[in-house]
Design an enzyme around this catalytic site. Structure first.
Site, PDB file in Angstrom:
ATOM      1  N   HIS A   6       0.817  -1.202   0.000  1.00 23.57           N
ATOM      2  CA  HIS A   6       0.000   0.000   0.000  1.00 23.57           C
ATOM      3  C   HIS A   6       0.855   1.258   0.000  1.00 23.57           C
ATOM      4  O   HIS A   6       2.039   1.210   0.277  1.00 23.57           O
ATOM      5  CB  HIS A   6      -0.963   0.026   1.200  1.00 23.57           C
ATOM      6  CG  HIS A   6      -0.279   0.076   2.533  1.00 23.57           C
ATOM      7  ND1 HIS A   6      -0.036  -1.042   3.297  1.00 23.57           N
ATOM      8  CD2 HIS A   6       0.211   1.117   3.253  1.00 23.57           C
ATOM      9  CE1 HIS A   6       0.556  -0.695   4.423  1.00 23.57           C
ATOM     10  NE2 HIS A   6       0.730   0.617   4.426  1.00 23.57           N
ATOM     11  N   ARG A  10      -1.508  11.029   4.568  1.00 21.33           N
ATOM     12  CA  ARG A  10      -2.195  11.617   5.720  1.00 21.33           C
ATOM     13  C   ARG A  10      -3.284  12.546   5.213  1.00 21.33           C
ATOM     14  O   ARG A  10      -3.074  13.265   4.233  1.00 21.33           O
ATOM     15  CB  ARG A  10      -1.191  12.377   6.580  1.00 21.33           C
ATOM     16  CG  ARG A  10      -0.210  11.481   7.274  1.00 21.33           C
ATOM     17  CD  ARG A  10       0.790  12.270   8.118  1.00 21.33           C
ATOM     18  NE  ARG A  10       1.708  11.360   8.771  1.00 21.33           N
ATOM     19  CZ  ARG A  10       2.831  10.908   8.223  1.00 21.33           C
ATOM     20  NH1 ARG A  10       3.187  11.308   7.015  1.00 21.33           N
ATOM     21  NH2 ARG A  10       3.609  10.070   8.875  1.00 21.33           N
ATOM     22  N   GLU A  56      -3.698   3.680   1.854  1.00 20.55           N
ATOM     23  CA  GLU A  56      -4.008   3.795   3.278  1.00 20.55           C
ATOM     24  C   GLU A  56      -4.152   5.271   3.601  1.00 20.55           C
ATOM     25  O   GLU A  56      -3.224   6.043   3.413  1.00 20.55           O
ATOM     26  CB  GLU A  56      -2.879   3.194   4.109  1.00 20.55           C
ATOM     27  CG  GLU A  56      -3.019   3.435   5.606  1.00 20.55           C
ATOM     28  CD  GLU A  56      -1.763   3.041   6.379  1.00 20.55           C
ATOM     29  OE1 GLU A  56      -1.497   3.696   7.408  1.00 20.55           O
ATOM     30  OE2 GLU A  56      -1.044   2.120   5.963  1.00 20.55           O
ATOM     31  N   ASN A  60      -4.983  11.542  11.618  1.00 20.65           N
ATOM     32  CA  ASN A  60      -4.537  11.793  12.988  1.00 20.65           C
ATOM     33  C   ASN A  60      -5.550  12.719  13.651  1.00 20.65           C
ATOM     34  O   ASN A  60      -5.765  13.835  13.187  1.00 20.65           O
ATOM     35  CB  ASN A  60      -3.138  12.403  12.988  1.00 20.65           C
ATOM     36  CG  ASN A  60      -2.112  11.428  12.466  1.00 20.65           C
ATOM     37  OD1 ASN A  60      -2.074  10.283  12.906  1.00 20.65           O
ATOM     38  ND2 ASN A  60      -1.300  11.848  11.519  1.00 20.65           N
ATOM     39  N   HIS A  80       4.312   6.813   3.222  1.00 21.81           N
ATOM     40  CA  HIS A  80       5.305   5.812   2.863  1.00 21.81           C
ATOM     41  C   HIS A  80       4.756   4.838   1.833  1.00 21.81           C
ATOM     42  O   HIS A  80       3.554   4.762   1.619  1.00 21.81           O
ATOM     43  CB  HIS A  80       5.758   5.049   4.111  1.00 21.81           C
ATOM     44  CG  HIS A  80       4.653   4.299   4.793  1.00 21.81           C
ATOM     45  ND1 HIS A  80       3.966   4.821   5.874  1.00 21.81           N
ATOM     46  CD2 HIS A  80       4.092   3.079   4.573  1.00 21.81           C
ATOM     47  CE1 HIS A  80       3.046   3.947   6.281  1.00 21.81           C
ATOM     48  NE2 HIS A  80       3.101   2.889   5.495  1.00 21.81           N
ATOM     49  N   GLU A 123       8.187   1.311   4.171  1.00 23.42           N
ATOM     50  CA  GLU A 123       7.899   0.376   5.250  1.00 23.42           C
ATOM     51  C   GLU A 123       8.124  -1.035   4.726  1.00 23.42           C
ATOM     52  O   GLU A 123       7.633  -1.387   3.663  1.00 23.42           O
ATOM     53  CB  GLU A 123       6.447   0.529   5.715  1.00 23.42           C
ATOM     54  CG  GLU A 123       6.056  -0.442   6.807  1.00 23.42           C
ATOM     55  CD  GLU A 123       4.601  -0.290   7.231  1.00 23.42           C
ATOM     56  OE1 GLU A 123       4.260  -0.768   8.319  1.00 23.42           O
ATOM     57  OE2 GLU A 123       3.795   0.293   6.468  1.00 23.42           O
TER      58      GLU A 123
END
Length: 145
Positions: A6, A10, A56, A60, A80, A123
């Site tokens: 993925h 944000r 994704e 937050n 990422h 990641e």
């Protein structure tokens, strides 16, 4: 074997972002919220790509103290790329041996973060699970990831 998982971005308005991605054919496939971590993860994919190639969305939550929510500028909203690997320890060793930094070592045998030469965060996730092992288990984080 390496497998693309993925891309994370944000977001400040999850509903608006989901609506945008729906315009290009993506649908929400799963969602996870953490009260303790104060975030929500929302995964979207094209039909038939669930668990194969996803976006994704990381939301937050605003601080509990009422201070302003995070704003993202200068690429901070892109998080990422994520890849599943057959052996996270061997992969991280190759990265270190090539002169790069493992910013978040795979202390748990499951997850690590590295960066490309241009600073893009990657990641790495272990296929299955490996037991913690040295030198990784006691290696500290380095910089940001």
């Amino acid at each position: 074997m390496t497998k693309f998982l993925h891309t994370m971005i944000r977001v400040t308005d999850p509903d608006a972002t989901i609506a945008f991605f729906e315009l290009i054919g993506l649908k929400e496939t799963r969602r996870f919220s953490s009260e303790q971590g104060r975030f929500t993860l929302i995964f979207l994919s094209a039909p038939g790509q669930e668990g194969v190639a996803e976006v994704e969305l990381t939301y937050n939550w605003p601080p509990e103290d009422g201070s302003p929510a995070e704003q993202y500028a200068g690429g901070r909203n892109f998080g990422h790329l994520a890849y599943r690997v057959d052996n996270i320890y061997d992969t991280c060793r190759r990265i270190l041996d090539a002169g790069h930094i493992v910013h978040r070592p795979p202390r748990d045998g499951h997850m690590a973060f590295v960066k490309t030469p241009d600073g893009i965060s990657i990641e790495l996730l272990q296929e299955g699970h490996l037991p913690p092992q040295e030198p990784w288990a006691s290696m500290p984080n380095t910089g940001s990831w």
